[in-house]
Scaffold this motif. Structure first.
Motif, PDB file in Angstrom:
ATOM      1  N   LEU A 257       0.823  -1.205   0.000  1.00 43.57           N
ATOM      2  CA  LEU A 257       0.000   0.000   0.000  1.00 43.57           C
ATOM      3  C   LEU A 257       0.865   1.267   0.000  1.00 43.57           C
ATOM      4  N   LEU A 258       2.044   1.174   0.567  1.00 42.90           N
ATOM      5  CA  LEU A 258       2.952   2.322   0.560  1.00 42.90           C
ATOM      6  C   LEU A 258       3.471   2.627  -0.838  1.00 42.90           C
ATOM      7  N   LEU A 264       9.695  -6.378  -3.575  1.00 48.46           N
ATOM      8  CA  LEU A 264      10.311  -5.653  -2.463  1.00 48.46           C
ATOM      9  C   LEU A 264       9.436  -5.706  -1.216  1.00 48.46           C
ATOM     10  N   ALA A 265       8.113  -5.625  -1.397  1.00 44.79           N
ATOM     11  CA  ALA A 265       7.196  -5.698  -0.258  1.00 44.79           C
ATOM     12  C   ALA A 265       7.355  -7.028   0.471  1.00 44.79           C
ATOM     13  N   ALA A 314      10.648   4.745   2.301  1.00 45.79           N
ATOM     14  CA  ALA A 314      11.233   4.085   3.473  1.00 45.79           C
ATOM     15  C   ALA A 314      11.540   5.092   4.573  1.00 45.79           C
ATOM     16  N   ASN A 315      12.117   6.230   4.204  1.00 44.74           N
ATOM     17  CA  ASN A 315      12.501   7.210   5.215  1.00 44.74           C
ATOM     18  C   ASN A 315      11.301   7.809   5.933  1.00 44.74           C
ATOM     19  N   LEU A 325       1.158   6.511   7.490  1.00 43.81           N
ATOM     20  CA  LEU A 325      -0.172   5.928   7.706  1.00 43.81           C
ATOM     21  C   LEU A 325      -1.220   6.616   6.839  1.00 43.81           C
ATOM     22  N   GLU A 326      -1.080   7.920   6.638  1.00 43.62           N
ATOM     23  CA  GLU A 326      -2.021   8.628   5.770  1.00 43.62           C
ATOM     24  C   GLU A 326      -1.917   8.124   4.336  1.00 43.62           C
ATOM     25  N   ARG A 327      -0.694   7.857   3.887  1.00 43.10           N
ATOM     26  CA  ARG A 327      -0.520   7.335   2.526  1.00 43.10           C
ATOM     27  C   ARG A 327      -1.143   5.946   2.399  1.00 43.10           C
ATOM     28  N   VAL A 328      -0.937   5.111   3.403  1.00 42.50           N
ATOM     29  CA  VAL A 328      -1.522   3.771   3.393  1.00 42.50           C
ATOM     30  C   VAL A 328      -3.048   3.858   3.382  1.00 42.50           C
TER      31      VAL A 328
END
Length: 389
Positions: A257-258, A264-265, A314-315, A325-328
């Protein structure tokens, strides 16, 4: 990450320095001690570029006509070998317009040598403790390097293996990469690379390329500031747990979701679960480490813009968990809308899933004040450094 055509491990600033890379780095790079060179020697062994005249052939007369609008960039030692019929590598790098300014390796990194010699770390010059690796691609026309300092480090509670600080830098002769540098660190415990720790500083191949010595002084000052605060960011992130029994996705789904690709996930989730005391409740530092593990050891692309985008994701897990969390949440909601296929009615499962994410987000929001204040203070110190240069 794609393997470089050539890599060089270095330690110490020049031949007068009796230095070797730390044991963990020598093991990581599998460096032959007899092939480790000084930073100065490594820089001067990199291919360089010079300008030469460009001509085009008139298709009707077959006459070659020189033009001043473009100049060919060629490697001079290879041009000499070509003249004698012994060239094994391509002589030509690029044919840019006449506004292109060549910046050769010694233009950028010889000033760094002077700065390192005059900068102290615990009674030693940085020139005595510098080490790292230079990687060449595309016949040496594209170069990336990690430059670290043994002793400039962050040591976490309960761990003897430090996180070693440094910079990553690079350039190319093809017009794709301006000269860049940014803060970098490597976790000696797991060899994970933590990139983009400072703002990326860039000097383009156009016009007056400026004063590299002052540029390096500012970069190293920023790096020292980050080293002071990195342990605090890690401590704060380690205090924030994400309970995967309370959200509608697993650890793999979190990275997916990120915005990480599936391969890679999966690798990131595998590492995060392996290093968490509870594989269902994982703190943000461990989730960040999972992401850097995947990028360091399994990324299939080249160094450059595609890697940089994932590094930023990642950062944010470490430095901006609320935005993560907002992006997810946003991506989860968009995917649910896509699955509804035009049906405006939200399903019970979707509503419940969003509510779960929002509850977790609210819990994290209550704990992010320390991140915001720490980041704001760090940015202010960056601005002070920039204003002094």
């Amino acid at each position: 990450m794609k393997d470089p055509e050539t890599s060089t491990v270095f330690a110490g600033i020049d031949g007068r320095t009796d230095a070797s890379p730390p044991a963990w780095f020598a093991e990581k790079t599998q460096a032959d001690p007899d092939e480790v060179v000084s930073f100065s020697e490594a820089v001067r062994s990199l291919p360089r570029a010079v300008e030469t005249t460009v001509a085009y052939q008139n298709p009707y007369t077959e006459e070659w006509i020189e033009t001043e609008r473009f100049n060919a960039l060629v490697e001079p030692s290879r041009a000499i070998e070509q003249a004698s019929g012994d060239a094994d590598e391509d002589v030509l790098f690029h044919v840019p317009s006449d506004s292109y300014s060549i910046i050769n390796p010694t233009d950028v990194y010889a000033p760094l040598e002077d700065v390192l010699q005059s900068t102290d770390l615990d009674g030693q010059s940085l020139g005595e403790v510098v080490f790292g690796e230079m990687r060449q691609y595309r016949g040496g026309g594209e170069v990336h390097m990690d430059v670290m300092f043994d002793g400039l480090e962050v040591t976490l509670p309960g761990r003897s293996d430090p996180i070693t600080m440094g910079v990553t830098s690079g350039y190319d002769f093809f017009g794709g990469h301006a000269v860049y540098v940014e803060g970098f660190a490597q976790d000696s415990y797991c060899s994970n690379s933590i990139r983009s720790l400072t703002d990326r500083e860039v000097i383009k191949h156009v016009g007056d390329v400026g004063d590299f010595e002052s540029w390096w002084e500012e970069v190293l000052t920023q790096l020292d500031l980050v080293a002071d605060d990195l342990a605090g960011f890690i401590h704060d992130a380690a205090e924030i747990d994400l309970d995967f029994t309370e959200v509608p996705f697993d650890v793999d789904g979190f990275y997916d979701l990120l915005g990480f690709p599936e391969y890679l996930a999966e690798r990131a989730a595998e590492d995060a679960r392996a290093n968490a005391p509870d594989p269902f409740t994982i703190d943000m530092w461990t989730l960040h480490s999972g992401a850097t593990h995947a990028l360091t050891h399994f990324f299939r692309g080249k160094e450059g813009s595609s890697l940089d985008g994932y590094v930023r994701l990642a950062n944010d897990i470490l430095f901006n968990p609320e935005a993560t969390l907002e992006r997810v949440e946003t991506e989860y909601e968009q995917r649910m809308e896509t699955e509804r296929d035009g049906d405006d009615q939200q399903s019970l499962g979707e509503a419940s899933g969003l509510a779960q994410i929002e509850r977790v987000g609210e819990d994290i929001h209550d704990r992010v004040d320390q991140f915001e204040s720490r980041e704001e203070a760090l940015r202010e110190r960056f601005q002070e450094v920039s204003g002094q240069s």
